[in-house]
Design a protein around this motif. Structure first.
Motif, PDB file in Angstrom:
ATOM      1  N   MET A   1      12.421   0.446  -2.029  1.00 14.53           N
ATOM      2  CA  MET A   1      11.686   0.780  -0.810  1.00 14.53           C
ATOM      3  C   MET A   1      12.432   0.143   0.349  1.00 14.53           C
ATOM      4  N   THR A   2      12.587   0.833   1.394  1.00 18.98           N
ATOM      5  CA  THR A   2      13.329   0.309   2.515  1.00 18.98           C
ATOM      6  C   THR A   2      12.435  -0.489   3.432  1.00 18.98           C
ATOM      7  N   ALA A   3      13.051  -1.321   4.237  1.00 19.27           N
ATOM      8  CA  ALA A   3      12.292  -2.094   5.216  1.00 19.27           C
ATOM      9  C   ALA A   3      11.616  -1.155   6.196  1.00 19.27           C
ATOM     10  N   ARG A   4      12.245  -0.004   6.431  1.00 18.83           N
ATOM     11  CA  ARG A   4      11.681   0.976   7.363  1.00 18.83           C
ATOM     12  C   ARG A   4      10.304   1.430   6.903  1.00 18.83           C
ATOM     13  N   LEU A   5      10.152   1.687   5.610  1.00 21.15           N
ATOM     14  CA  LEU A   5       8.858   2.092   5.076  1.00 21.15           C
ATOM     15  C   LEU A   5       7.856   0.980   5.255  1.00 21.15           C
ATOM     16  N   GLY A   6       8.285  -0.236   5.009  1.00 17.47           N
ATOM     17  CA  GLY A   6       7.405  -1.377   5.157  1.00 17.47           C
ATOM     18  C   GLY A   6       6.954  -1.528   6.587  1.00 17.47           C
ATOM     19  N   VAL A  54      12.312  -4.814  -2.967  1.00 21.14           N
ATOM     20  CA  VAL A  54      12.260  -4.032  -4.195  1.00 21.14           C
ATOM     21  C   VAL A  54      13.157  -2.815  -4.007  1.00 21.14           C
ATOM     22  N   THR A  55      13.709  -2.348  -5.097  1.00 24.97           N
ATOM     23  CA  THR A  55      14.640  -1.221  -4.994  1.00 24.97           C
ATOM     24  C   THR A  55      13.988   0.112  -5.329  1.00 24.97           C
ATOM     25  N   ALA A  56      12.813   0.079  -5.949  1.00 25.15           N
ATOM     26  CA  ALA A  56      12.113   1.310  -6.302  1.00 25.15           C
ATOM     27  C   ALA A  56      10.614   1.034  -6.354  1.00 25.15           C
ATOM     28  N   THR A  57       9.837   2.060  -6.168  1.00 26.13           N
ATOM     29  CA  THR A  57       8.387   1.933  -6.277  1.00 26.13           C
ATOM     30  C   THR A  57       7.904   2.802  -7.433  1.00 26.13           C
ATOM     31  N   PRO A  58       6.838   2.357  -8.082  1.00 22.21           N
ATOM     32  CA  PRO A  58       6.319   3.133  -9.219  1.00 22.21           C
ATOM     33  C   PRO A  58       5.702   4.454  -8.776  1.00 22.21           C
ATOM     34  N   PRO A  59       5.617   5.410  -9.682  1.00 20.60           N
ATOM     35  CA  PRO A  59       4.915   6.661  -9.356  1.00 20.60           C
ATOM     36  C   PRO A  59       3.475   6.325  -8.971  1.00 20.60           C
ATOM     37  N   VAL A  76       5.978  -5.320  -5.934  1.00 21.86           N
ATOM     38  CA  VAL A  76       5.031  -4.226  -6.149  1.00 21.86           C
ATOM     39  C   VAL A  76       4.481  -4.426  -7.554  1.00 21.86           C
ATOM     40  N   GLU A  77       3.167  -4.548  -7.620  1.00 21.43           N
ATOM     41  CA  GLU A  77       2.500  -4.802  -8.894  1.00 21.43           C
ATOM     42  C   GLU A  77       1.616  -3.620  -9.260  1.00 21.43           C
ATOM     43  N   ASP A  78       1.827  -3.068 -10.453  1.00 17.15           N
ATOM     44  CA  ASP A  78       1.017  -1.963 -10.953  1.00 17.15           C
ATOM     45  C   ASP A  78      -0.181  -2.556 -11.677  1.00 17.15           C
ATOM     46  N   ALA A  86       1.393  -3.868  -3.113  1.00 21.15           N
ATOM     47  CA  ALA A  86       2.716  -4.164  -2.578  1.00 21.15           C
ATOM     48  C   ALA A  86       2.575  -5.347  -1.635  1.00 21.15           C
ATOM     49  N   THR A  87       3.489  -6.301  -1.740  1.00 21.29           N
ATOM     50  CA  THR A  87       3.479  -7.469  -0.871  1.00 21.29           C
ATOM     51  C   THR A  87       4.796  -7.516  -0.117  1.00 21.29           C
ATOM     52  N   GLY A  88       4.701  -7.731   1.186  1.00 22.25           N
ATOM     53  CA  GLY A  88       5.882  -7.816   2.031  1.00 22.25           C
ATOM     54  C   GLY A  88       5.724  -8.907   3.066  1.00 22.25           C
TER      55      GLY A  88
END
Length: 155
Positions: A1-6, A54-59, A76-78, A86-88
């Protein structure tokens, strides 16, 4: 996930947060989202300089949720049926993060209830096929930084 999304997610949520302080039982408004365990999961000690994105997020994660610019989502915790957390962290000041989180409505994530205090704020939200809760808090160990958590699950 990019910082931009965050960054985008945080900005949206802040704009949607009601401006009144207190006023309402936001935990009760969360429905079946477990607000207590959500708040307890916050890592308020990780600073931006120490956070690894994180480099990927779960479905099933609302990847389009707009966090404020500069946000590093480092965990990111499922939680299965309870959703994803998600924690940022961002170097953006608390008040600016609050405004950004409330602005998430522009991306289709509307705040349904919330409250703001001096050092933290939280709100329930829904949109784009998801429901959830976001919480922001001034960092406990990194002056000027803000911790962001986003709980989400499919509606």
């Amino acid at each position: 996930m990019t910082a931009r999304l965050g960054v985008a997610a945080v900005a949206v949520a802040l704009l949607l947060l009601p401006t009144a302080c207190g006023g309402g039982d936001s935990d009760a408004d969360a429905g079946d989202l477990d607000a207590g365990s959500f708040s307890a999961a916050a890592d308020t000690g990780t600073c931006v300089k120490d956070a690894t994105a994180v480099t990927a997020t779960p479905p099933g994660y609302p990847a389009r949720f707009p966090f404020p610019a500069g946000t590093v989502v480092f965990n990111v915790e499922d939680r299965g049926a309870d959703g994803m957390i998600a924690t940022g962290v961002t170097a953006t000041p608390f008040d600016d993060v609050l405004a950004a989180m409330n602005a998430a409505e522009k991306s289709g994530f509307a705040v349904t209830s919330g409250e703001t205090e001096e050092d933290d704020a939280e709100a329930n939200w829904s949109g784009n096929g998801f429901v959830g809760r976001w919480a922001i808090k001034k960092s406990a160990s990194c002056p000027g930084e803000t911790v962001i958590q986003l709980l989400s699950k499919r509606a």
